[in-house]
Motif scaffolding. Structure first.
Motif, PDB file in Angstrom:
ATOM      1  N   LYS A 125       0.473  -0.840  -0.188  1.00 13.55           N
ATOM      2  CA  LYS A 125       0.084   0.080  -0.038  1.00 13.55           C
ATOM      3  C   LYS A 125       1.202   1.251   0.108  1.00 13.55           C
ATOM      4  CE  LYS A 125      -3.506   2.398   2.657  1.00 13.55           C
ATOM      5  NZ  LYS A 125      -4.328   2.648   3.470  1.00 13.55           N
ATOM      6  N   ASP A 126       2.212   1.199   0.102  1.00 15.77           N
ATOM      7  CA  ASP A 126       2.072   2.430   0.900  1.00 15.77           C
ATOM      8  C   ASP A 126       4.494   1.557   0.191  1.00 15.77           C
ATOM      9  OD1 ASP A 126       3.540   0.841   3.376  1.00 15.77           O
ATOM     10  OD2 ASP A 126       2.664   2.670   4.026  1.00 15.77           O
ATOM     11  N   GLY A 127       4.862   3.156   0.387  1.00 16.84           N
ATOM     12  CA  GLY A 127       6.589   2.627   0.156  1.00 16.84           C
ATOM     13  C   GLY A 127       7.274   1.758   1.543  1.00 16.84           C
ATOM     14  N   SER A 128       6.643   1.511   2.472  1.00 16.34           N
ATOM     15  CA  SER A 128       7.423   0.938   3.040  1.00 16.34           C
ATOM     16  C   SER A 128       6.917  -0.860   3.398  1.00 16.34           C
ATOM     17  CB  SER A 128       6.795   1.056   4.950  1.00 16.34           C
ATOM     18  OG  SER A 128       5.060   0.486   5.213  1.00 16.34           O
ATOM     19  N   GLU A 129       6.703  -0.973   2.515  1.00 12.57           N
ATOM     20  CA  GLU A 129       6.140  -3.565   2.308  1.00 12.57           C
ATOM     21  C   GLU A 129       6.528  -3.092   0.800  1.00 12.57           C
ATOM     22  OE1 GLU A 129       2.474  -5.998   3.497  1.00 12.57           O
ATOM     23  OE2 GLU A 129       2.625  -4.674   3.295  1.00 12.57           O
ATOM     24  N   ILE A 130       6.662  -4.829   0.677  1.00  9.28           N
ATOM     25  CA  ILE A 130       6.922  -5.313  -0.984  1.00  9.28           C
ATOM     26  C   ILE A 130       6.368  -6.728  -0.703  1.00  9.28           C
ATOM     27  CG2 ILE A 130       9.157  -5.448  -0.732  1.00  9.28           C
ATOM     28  CD1 ILE A 130       9.720  -4.188  -3.117  1.00  9.28           C
ATOM     29  N   VAL A 131       5.859  -6.750  -1.720  1.00 14.49           N
ATOM     30  CA  VAL A 131       5.641  -8.315  -1.896  1.00 14.49           C
ATOM     31  C   VAL A 131       6.273  -9.000  -3.111  1.00 14.49           C
ATOM     32  CG1 VAL A 131       3.472 -10.429  -2.133  1.00 14.49           C
ATOM     33  CG2 VAL A 131       3.139  -8.210  -1.362  1.00 14.49           C
ATOM     34  N   PHE A 132       6.859 -10.541  -2.875  1.00 15.93           N
ATOM     35  CA  PHE A 132       7.710 -10.543  -3.395  1.00 15.93           C
ATOM     36  C   PHE A 132       7.510 -12.332  -3.328  1.00 15.93           C
ATOM     37  CE2 PHE A 132      10.471 -11.131  -0.281  1.00 15.93           C
ATOM     38  CZ  PHE A 132      10.890 -12.575  -0.254  1.00 15.93           C
ATOM     39  N   SER A 133       7.372 -13.221  -4.498  1.00 19.04           N
ATOM     40  CA  SER A 133       7.645 -14.652  -4.586  1.00 19.04           C
ATOM     41  C   SER A 133       8.890 -15.322  -5.382  1.00 19.04           C
ATOM     42  CB  SER A 133       6.336 -15.143  -6.321  1.00 19.04           C
ATOM     43  OG  SER A 133       6.757 -14.100  -7.432  1.00 19.04           O
ATOM     44  N   ASP A 134       9.296 -16.871  -5.151  1.00 16.58           N
ATOM     45  CA  ASP A 134      10.201 -16.930  -4.972  1.00 16.58           C
ATOM     46  C   ASP A 134      10.260 -18.350  -5.999  1.00 16.58           C
ATOM     47  OD1 ASP A 134       9.418 -18.763  -3.445  1.00 16.58           O
ATOM     48  OD2 ASP A 134      10.449 -18.511  -2.130  1.00 16.58           O
ATOM     49  N   THR A 135      11.548 -19.329  -6.612  1.00 19.61           N
ATOM     50  CA  THR A 135      10.568 -20.424  -7.316  1.00 19.61           C
ATOM     51  C   THR A 135      10.492 -21.749  -6.590  1.00 19.61           C
ATOM     52  OG1 THR A 135      13.172 -20.787  -6.965  1.00 19.61           O
ATOM     53  CG2 THR A 135      12.647 -19.640  -8.999  1.00 19.61           C
ATOM     54  N   VAL A 136       9.506 -21.556  -5.848  1.00 15.21           N
ATOM     55  CA  VAL A 136       9.506 -22.739  -4.368  1.00 15.21           C
ATOM     56  C   VAL A 136       7.658 -22.042  -4.307  1.00 15.21           C
ATOM     57  CG1 VAL A 136      10.304 -24.765  -3.123  1.00 15.21           C
ATOM     58  CG2 VAL A 136      12.277 -23.519  -4.331  1.00 15.21           C
ATOM     59  N   THR A 137       7.426 -21.813  -4.550  1.00 13.77           N
ATOM     60  CA  THR A 137       6.013 -20.968  -3.989  1.00 13.77           C
ATOM     61  C   THR A 137       5.703 -20.879  -3.137  1.00 13.77           C
ATOM     62  OG1 THR A 137       5.846 -23.763  -2.699  1.00 13.77           O
ATOM     63  CG2 THR A 137       5.095 -23.894  -5.691  1.00 13.77           C
ATOM     64  N   ASN A 138       6.217 -19.843  -2.953  1.00 15.22           N
ATOM     65  CA  ASN A 138       6.660 -19.150  -1.979  1.00 15.22           C
ATOM     66  C   ASN A 138       6.603 -17.570  -1.671  1.00 15.22           C
ATOM     67  OD1 ASN A 138       7.370 -20.983  -0.059  1.00 15.22           O
ATOM     68  ND2 ASN A 138       9.511 -20.925  -0.363  1.00 15.22           N
ATOM     69  N   VAL A 139       5.810 -17.094  -1.573  1.00 15.85           N
ATOM     70  CA  VAL A 139       4.945 -15.178  -1.844  1.00 15.85           C
ATOM     71  C   VAL A 139       5.330 -14.505   0.153  1.00 15.85           C
ATOM     72  CG1 VAL A 139       3.240 -13.339  -2.226  1.00 15.85           C
ATOM     73  CG2 VAL A 139       3.882 -15.894  -3.678  1.00 15.85           C
ATOM     74  N   TYR A 140       6.358 -13.924   0.684  1.00 13.99           N
ATOM     75  CA  TYR A 140       6.095 -13.236   1.114  1.00 13.99           C
ATOM     76  C   TYR A 140       6.033 -11.876   1.081  1.00 13.99           C
ATOM     77  CZ  TYR A 140       9.396 -17.775   2.942  1.00 13.99           C
ATOM     78  OH  TYR A 140       8.905 -18.348   2.656  1.00 13.99           O
ATOM     79  N   SER A 141       5.772 -10.816   1.983  1.00 16.36           N
ATOM     80  CA  SER A 141       5.610  -9.870   2.477  1.00 16.36           C
ATOM     81  C   SER A 141       6.821  -9.094   3.076  1.00 16.36           C
ATOM     82  CB  SER A 141       4.622  -8.894   3.050  1.00 16.36           C
ATOM     83  OG  SER A 141       4.124  -8.240   3.754  1.00 16.36           O
ATOM     84  N   ILE A 142       8.090  -8.077   2.801  1.00 12.37           N
ATOM     85  CA  ILE A 142       8.980  -7.592   4.157  1.00 12.37           C
ATOM     86  C   ILE A 142       8.918  -6.121   3.959  1.00 12.37           C
ATOM     87  CG2 ILE A 142       9.546  -7.421   1.149  1.00 12.37           C
ATOM     88  CD1 ILE A 142      12.586  -8.261   2.864  1.00 12.37           C
ATOM     89  N   ASP A 143       9.300  -5.852   4.951  1.00 10.37           N
ATOM     90  CA  ASP A 143       9.243  -4.295   5.305  1.00 10.37           C
ATOM     91  C   ASP A 143      10.545  -4.232   4.671  1.00 10.37           C
ATOM     92  OD1 ASP A 143       9.199  -2.015   6.578  1.00 10.37           O
ATOM     93  OD2 ASP A 143       9.183  -3.205   8.476  1.00 10.37           O
ATOM     94  N   THR A 144      11.076  -2.975   4.562  1.00 11.52           N
ATOM     95  CA  THR A 144      11.659  -2.206   3.618  1.00 11.52           C
ATOM     96  C   THR A 144      12.412  -1.335   3.783  1.00 11.52           C
ATOM     97  OG1 THR A 144      10.260  -0.338   2.105  1.00 11.52           O
ATOM     98  CG2 THR A 144      10.318  -2.698   0.787  1.00 11.52           C
ATOM     99  N   LEU A 145      12.131  -1.155   5.221  1.00  7.86           N
ATOM    100  CA  LEU A 145      12.835  -0.189   5.964  1.00  7.86           C
ATOM    101  C   LEU A 145      13.999  -0.866   6.564  1.00  7.86           C
ATOM    102  CD1 LEU A 145      10.639   2.486   7.339  1.00  7.86           C
ATOM    103  CD2 LEU A 145      11.741   2.293   5.839  1.00  7.86           C
ATOM    104  N   THR A 146      13.272  -2.522   7.159  1.00  7.90           N
ATOM    105  CA  THR A 146      14.184  -3.347   8.158  1.00  7.90           C
ATOM    106  C   THR A 146      14.744  -4.348   7.357  1.00  7.90           C
ATOM    107  OG1 THR A 146      11.904  -4.241   9.127  1.00  7.90           O
ATOM    108  CG2 THR A 146      12.868  -2.065   9.775  1.00  7.90           C
ATOM    109  N   GLY A 147      14.050  -4.877   6.718  1.00  7.77           N
ATOM    110  CA  GLY A 147      13.802  -5.916   5.884  1.00  7.77           C
ATOM    111  C   GLY A 147      13.806  -7.454   6.439  1.00  7.77           C
TER     112      GLY A 147
END
Length: 447
Positions: A304-326
């Motif tokens: 929703k804002d620049g503090s969060e990003i969603v990504f997927s990998d090659t093994v069916t995982n979809v994570y949400s990560i904090d861009t300020l802390t990692g």
């Protein structure tokens, strides 16, 4: 009934329109004893409309909206770039790009952007084309490096482009400056035979004099890091690992974190890393460098804002990560295949909850709620393996007849009640005052 529309592309070259209609949920009345339980609320009804004929040579590789959301841009495997009408799927504009082969590797599209004036495409060979929509003969071809894995155009500043790839660090390009440099580079006129040039070419200056002009040998060494023509920023590789070995560079996806600013950019790598760069800080190395999971990053999407990003990998995982802390915030579950494309959206303008839509290799489209629970809201099976997804328009629910009748009846009751206040006052005045029983008994005793 409210409805949400999505557009998907697959490996068979089909574009599918998925419309999920949510039926009106009626609150059950209070259940008394010895009465049957109320029926369960109806499930959402998805409808799928297919455009095109199955053809693997026309596989959809990239999809996006134009800036005004009037046309749907589609980049295909055979080099076709089309603008489709979102109502019926008719092709309004079409361009043909030549995609060859380099050895056994096919050239593919790794970036697509459409505005009201032009279409910007980029291939894995670094061939970036700015094609005019009004005049098909006007096309500017630029080179942004080899082995490019992703090209992304800023959503507001359309002349700012970010690229990254295999042994290609994150680089920001200014297309205006890059186009000017290509126009200025014109070949020198050839001299006619039988005539000699009257002016002799100046003799090359010795190396020592060049070093003095440039500021000594240190300045000559630093000149290697000078930005090339059209470059605004170029990242620097992270420090060597604990064995003092160079860390390989392989960026798989790039995402601007703010649509109003070009300073913060997130990058996903094949070495399961998420890196965030802050250009305003002046540092070329990432401000946040976090290892996430154990598998390469496939696709990313902004929260929703620049503090969060969603990504997927090659093994069916979809994570949400904090861009300020990692740090990893949470995981979206329910996938049985690799999520190839992600997109976030807010269905209600005044609502604070965002939704995540994904398409995966398990041939399903999923919609999750971006809250602490990360609840799976919808799941639609689409038969083909999906490669791209775009969020369409949202139609809010219209009030039903019963609701409208209820509103009208309430209004009538209010108006009728307001007019009866005067009659009520007259009625109360006409009524006599009640006397207490004790006072009546005293009066009778006196008499």
């Amino acid at each position: 009934m409210s409805s949400q529309r999505f557009y998907t592309g697959d490996e068979q070259g089909l574009v599918k329109v998925v419309t999920i209609t949510e039926p009106v949920v009626v609150k059950p009345k209070r259940v008394r004893r010895n009465q049957p339980a109320p029926e369960a609320p109806p499930k959402p009804v998805p409808t799928v409309e297919t455009w095109g004929i199955p053809d693997r040579e026309k596989a959809v590789q990239m999809m996006c909206w134009d800036f005004e959301k009037k046309h749907l841009a589609v980049a295909r495997k055979n080099g076709l770039v089309q603008l489709l009408d979102p109502k019926d799927g008719t092709v309004t504009t079409e361009f043909k790009h030549t995609l060859g082969k380099e050895g056994k590797v096919d050239n593919i599209f790794v970036g697509l952007f459409a505005s009201s004036e032009s279409i910007i495409t980029c291939t894995n060979t670094g061939r970036l084309v700015v094609q005019s929509i009004a005049d098909h003969s006007k096309a500017t071809v630029l080179e942004v490096g080899k082995d490019i894995c992703r090209m992304r155009v800023h959503p507001r500043e359309h002349h700012i482009v970010a690229t990254g790839g295999k042994e290609q660090e994150l680089t920001l390009w200014d297309l205006k400056a890059l186009c000017k440099d290509t126009e200025e580079e014109t070949p020198e006129p050839s001299t006619k035979k039988g005539k000699k040039n009257s002016k002799k070419a100046p003799a090359p200056a010795p190396a020592k004099e060049m070093e003095k002009k440039a500021g000594g040998p240190e300045a000559r060494y630093k000149s290697k890091d000078i930005l090339a023509n059209g470059q605004i920023f170029k990242a620097k590789n992270v420090k060597n690992d604990y064995l003092d070995l160079r860390v390989p560079v392989w960026n798989t996806d790039v995402q601007f974190l703010n649509q109003y600013d070009t300073s913060r950019i997130a990058v996903g790598t094949r070495n399961h890393q998420i890196r965030v760069y802050d250009i305003k800080s002046g540092a070329r190395r990432p401000a946040v460098d976090a290892e996430v999971g154990e598998m390469p990053v496939v696709a990313m999407a902004n929260g929703k804002d620049g503090s969060e990003i969603v990504f997927s990998d090659t093994v069916t995982n979809v994570y949400s990560i904090d861009t300020l802390t990692g740090a990893i915030i949470g995981q979206y579950k329910g996938f049985t295949g690799v999520a190839t494309a992600l997109a976030t959206f807010i269905p209600f303008e005044d609502d604070s909850t965002a939704h995540l839509v994904t398409v995966a290799m398990d041939r399903c489209l999923r919609v999750h709620e971006m809250t602490k629970t990360r609840k799976l809201l919808h799941k639609v099976y689409l038969k083909q393996r999906m490669t791209a997804v775009v969020v369409g328009e949202y139609a809010p629910a219209e009030p039903t007849e019963d609701e409208e009748d209820g509103v009208v009846s309430n209004k009538k009751k209010r108006t009728e009640g307001e007019g009866d206040d005067e009659n009520d006052d007259d009625l109360w005045e006409s009524m006599g005052k009640l006397e207490d029983k004790k006072n009546k008994k005293r009066k009778l005793a006196k008499e």
